[in-house]
Motif scaffolding. Structure first.
Motif, short mmCIF file in Angstrom:
data_model
loop_
_atom_site.label_atom_id
_atom_site.label_comp_id
_atom_site.label_asym_id
_atom_site.label_seq_id
_atom_site.Cartn_x
_atom_site.Cartn_y
_atom_site.Cartn_z
N THR A 1 -8.93 4.53 -1.71
CA THR A 1 -8.84 5.06 -0.36
C THR A 1 -9.92 4.38 0.48
OG1 THR A 1 -8.07 7.23 -1.13
CG2 THR A 1 -8.96 7.10 1.11
N ALA A 2 -9.48 3.65 1.50
CA ALA A 2 -10.41 2.98 2.40
C ALA A 2 -10.42 3.71 3.74
CB ALA A 2 -10.01 1.52 2.59
N ALA B 1 -13.83 5.29 19.34
CA ALA B 1 -13.36 4.49 18.21
C ALA B 1 -12.35 5.27 17.37
CB ALA B 1 -14.54 4.07 17.34
N GLY B 2 -11.14 4.76 17.26
CA GLY B 2 -10.10 5.39 16.45
C GLY B 2 -10.40 5.28 14.96
N GLU B 3 -9.49 5.84 14.15
CA GLU B 3 -9.72 5.94 12.71
C GLU B 3 -8.54 5.35 11.94
OE1 GLU B 3 -12.06 10.23 12.99
OE2 GLU B 3 -9.97 10.14 12.32
N VAL B 4 -8.84 4.85 10.76
CA VAL B 4 -7.82 4.30 9.87
C VAL B 4 -8.08 4.80 8.46
CG1 VAL B 4 -6.89 2.19 8.82
CG2 VAL B 4 -7.47 2.22 11.26
N GLU B 5 -7.01 5.17 7.77
CA GLU B 5 -7.11 5.54 6.36
C GLU B 5 -6.03 4.80 5.60
OE1 GLU B 5 -6.22 9.51 3.96
OE2 GLU B 5 -8.07 9.68 5.15
N LEU B 6 -6.45 4.02 4.62
CA LEU B 6 -5.54 3.17 3.86
C LEU B 6 -5.58 3.56 2.39
CD1 LEU B 6 -3.76 0.54 3.65
CD2 LEU B 6 -5.91 -0.71 3.35
N HIS B 7 -4.41 3.74 1.79
CA HIS B 7 -4.30 4.06 0.36
C HIS B 7 -3.52 2.93 -0.33
CE1 HIS B 7 -5.54 8.37 0.69
NE2 HIS B 7 -5.15 8.17 1.93
N TYR C 1 0.86 -1.17 0.00
CA TYR C 1 0.00 0.00 0.00
C TYR C 1 0.90 1.23 0.00
CZ TYR C 1 0.98 -0.74 4.98
OH TYR C 1 1.59 -0.97 6.19
N THR C 2 0.34 2.34 -0.43
CA THR C 2 1.16 3.56 -0.52
C THR C 2 1.24 4.29 0.80
OG1 THR C 2 -0.79 4.73 -1.34
CG2 THR C 2 0.76 3.86 -2.99
N SER C 3 0.18 4.23 1.60
CA SER C 3 0.24 4.86 2.92
C SER C 3 -0.84 4.27 3.82
CB SER C 3 0.09 6.38 2.84
OG SER C 3 -1.24 6.74 2.51
N LEU C 4 -0.55 4.32 5.12
CA LEU C 4 -1.49 3.84 6.13
C LEU C 4 -1.45 4.80 7.31
CD1 LEU C 4 -3.36 1.69 7.46
CD2 LEU C 4 -1.27 0.57 8.30
N ARG C 5 -2.61 5.31 7.66
CA ARG C 5 -2.76 6.18 8.84
C ARG C 5 -3.60 5.43 9.85
NH1 ARG C 5 -7.15 9.62 9.54
NH2 ARG C 5 -6.92 11.20 11.19
N TRP C 6 -3.02 5.12 11.01
CA TRP C 6 -3.67 4.30 12.03
C TRP C 6 -3.76 5.15 13.30
CZ3 TRP C 6 -5.18 -0.80 10.98
CH2 TRP C 6 -5.69 -1.53 12.06
N ARG C 7 -4.94 5.66 13.60
CA ARG C 7 -5.13 6.60 14.71
C ARG C 7 -5.87 5.91 15.85
NH1 ARG C 7 -9.30 11.59 14.72
NH2 ARG C 7 -8.63 12.66 16.62
N ARG C 8 -5.15 5.62 16.92
CA ARG C 8 -5.72 4.98 18.10
C ARG C 8 -6.26 6.04 19.05
NH1 ARG C 8 -1.05 2.11 20.83
NH2 ARG C 8 -2.64 0.84 21.84
N ALA D 1 -9.82 -2.77 12.82
CA ALA D 1 -10.69 -1.70 12.31
C ALA D 1 -11.63 -2.26 11.25
CB ALA D 1 -9.85 -0.57 11.71
N ARG D 2 -12.82 -1.69 11.20
CA ARG D 2 -13.84 -2.10 10.22
C ARG D 2 -13.89 -1.04 9.12
NH1 ARG D 2 -19.12 -1.40 8.49
NH2 ARG D 2 -20.40 -3.30 8.28
N ILE D 3 -13.78 -1.48 7.88
CA ILE D 3 -13.89 -0.55 6.76
C ILE D 3 -15.33 -0.06 6.67
CG2 ILE D 3 -13.73 -0.28 4.25
CD1 ILE D 3 -11.48 -2.32 4.25
N MET D 4 -15.47 1.28 6.66
CA MET D 4 -16.79 1.89 6.61
C MET D 4 -17.13 2.40 5.22
SD MET D 4 -17.56 1.35 9.75
CE MET D 4 -19.09 2.26 9.95
N GLY D 5 -16.11 2.70 4.41
CA GLY D 5 -16.36 3.20 3.07
C GLY D 5 -15.08 3.22 2.24
#
Length: 340
Positions: A76-77, A31-37, A19-26, A63-67
């Motif tokens: 972008t997930a 509930a924390g947030e995740v953004e995956l590219h 993947y090109t980038s991963l943002r993992w916010r605890r 984490a559960r993918i929401m969109g």
């Protein structure tokens, strides 16, 4: 950092290792947030769907993918930590919860079983505390959990296992501040050169210390925390609260509960953010972790605080990882649940 992808029933989908980038916010008390590219390929689109659960090898949270969205050859997930399931539940009707704050968090989780039928509540090592009672009426479960957790310095998490279980846990971070002697002390300061680009924020623009709530029959209740000083007032529409089949005292308590929620939504905020540098003495997830209390500050402005690590954002890009901790109660004056 490899990611494993699962369906909600525990079925393994595959490994995501490119993947090109991963943002993992605890986050400590919500509930924390995740953004995956990652590249937009047929294989990736087949694996990355709403409802898919992402796990990191050797780490606690999932984490559960929401969109998802695709643009310019990239997927972008957007995902949320599994505690987001509790945002899908409500406390239906008027209910009272009694116990220690940790026990009440467990009770709220159990009350949400219709939204989390696979739930297992782990009560083996609950943080201690004095018994309290709260009353809720048609409140979002995650919002209620966050209110209790913030008020009493607790964290909670929902853990995923492949045997189709979601395990709920309440935990409390370790005090590693300079004001204690039982644990190793952790400093996030410019003087220790392990906390760069510090940013201090304090905001009371939305703060209120007096709340009024009016019920369906026009009766008004009030909570006043101004302590004789300047009053900053907010109003809560409690027209959904009726006096039917209730004593006068019970009805008034319900209205005061609404006042308490109103004050919780209008409170002062403060935080100390910066970039943590993993030096040998204060290594992330070894010497300190999410929920711990550390000593932090910026000598150039003369501010030092003993504050809890309430968020940790991990950013993985181009083969490197950067850690962004947030210290301090994001909402510094929390809901006093004992006066509602």
């Amino acid at each position: 950092m490899e990611l494993y992808a699962y369906r909600e029933n525990g079925e393994f989908i595959g490994t995501i290792d490119f993947y090109t980038s991963l943002r993992w916010r605890r986050q400590y008390w919500t509930a924390g947030e995740v953004e995956l590219h990652l590249p937009a390929t047929k294989e990736n689109l087949a694996a990355i769907k709403a409802g898919v659960i992402l796990r990191r090898v050797g780490y606690t949270e999932s984490a559960r993918i929401m969109g998802i969205k695709t643009k310019g050859g990239e997927i972008t997930a957007n995902a949320r930590m599994l505690e987001i399931y509790f945002s899908m539940a409500y406390v239906i009707g008027t209910k009272s919860f009694t116990g220690t704050p940790a026990e009440i968090l467990c009770q709220l989780a159990e009350d949400a079983r219709e939204s989390v039928p696979e739930l297992v509540v782990d009560k083996t090592a609950l943080p201690s505390g004095a018994e309290i009672t709260i009353q809720l009426d048609f409140k979002n479960t995650l919002k209620a959990m966050t209110a209790v957790a913030k008020a009493y310095g607790l964290g909670f998490r929902l853990l995923f296992s492949e045997n189709q279980k979601f395990t709920f846990q309440v935990y409390e971070g370790t005090d590693r501040s300079a004001d204690q002697a039982d644990n190793n002390i952790v400093y996030f300061t410019d003087e220790f050169q392990n906390f760069i680009d510090p940013e201090y924020n304090f905001d009371e623009s939305d703060y209120c210390n007096v709340a009024y709530a009016r019920g369906s029959d026009g009766k008004v209740a009030c909570i006043d925390r101004s302590n004789g000083g300047r009053k900053r007032v907010c109003f809560v529409d409690a027209s959904s609260i009726t006096p039917d089949d209730k004593t006068e005292a019970a009805y008034l308590n319900e209205l005061k509960t609404q006042c308490g929620w109103g004050l919780f939504d209008h409170i002062k905020t403060k935080s100390f953010t910066g970039t943590a540098v993993n030096i040998e003495n204060f290594a992330y997830m070894q010497d300190w972790d999410l929920g711990d209390i550390v000593t932090t500050g910026d000598s150039s402005i003369g501010i030092t605080m003993n504050e809890r690590v309430t968020e940790v954002e991990e950013v993985y890009e181009k083969g490197s990882v950067t850690i962004y901790p947030v210290t301090g109660k994001t909402k510094s004056e929390t809901l006093n649940l004992e006066d509602i």
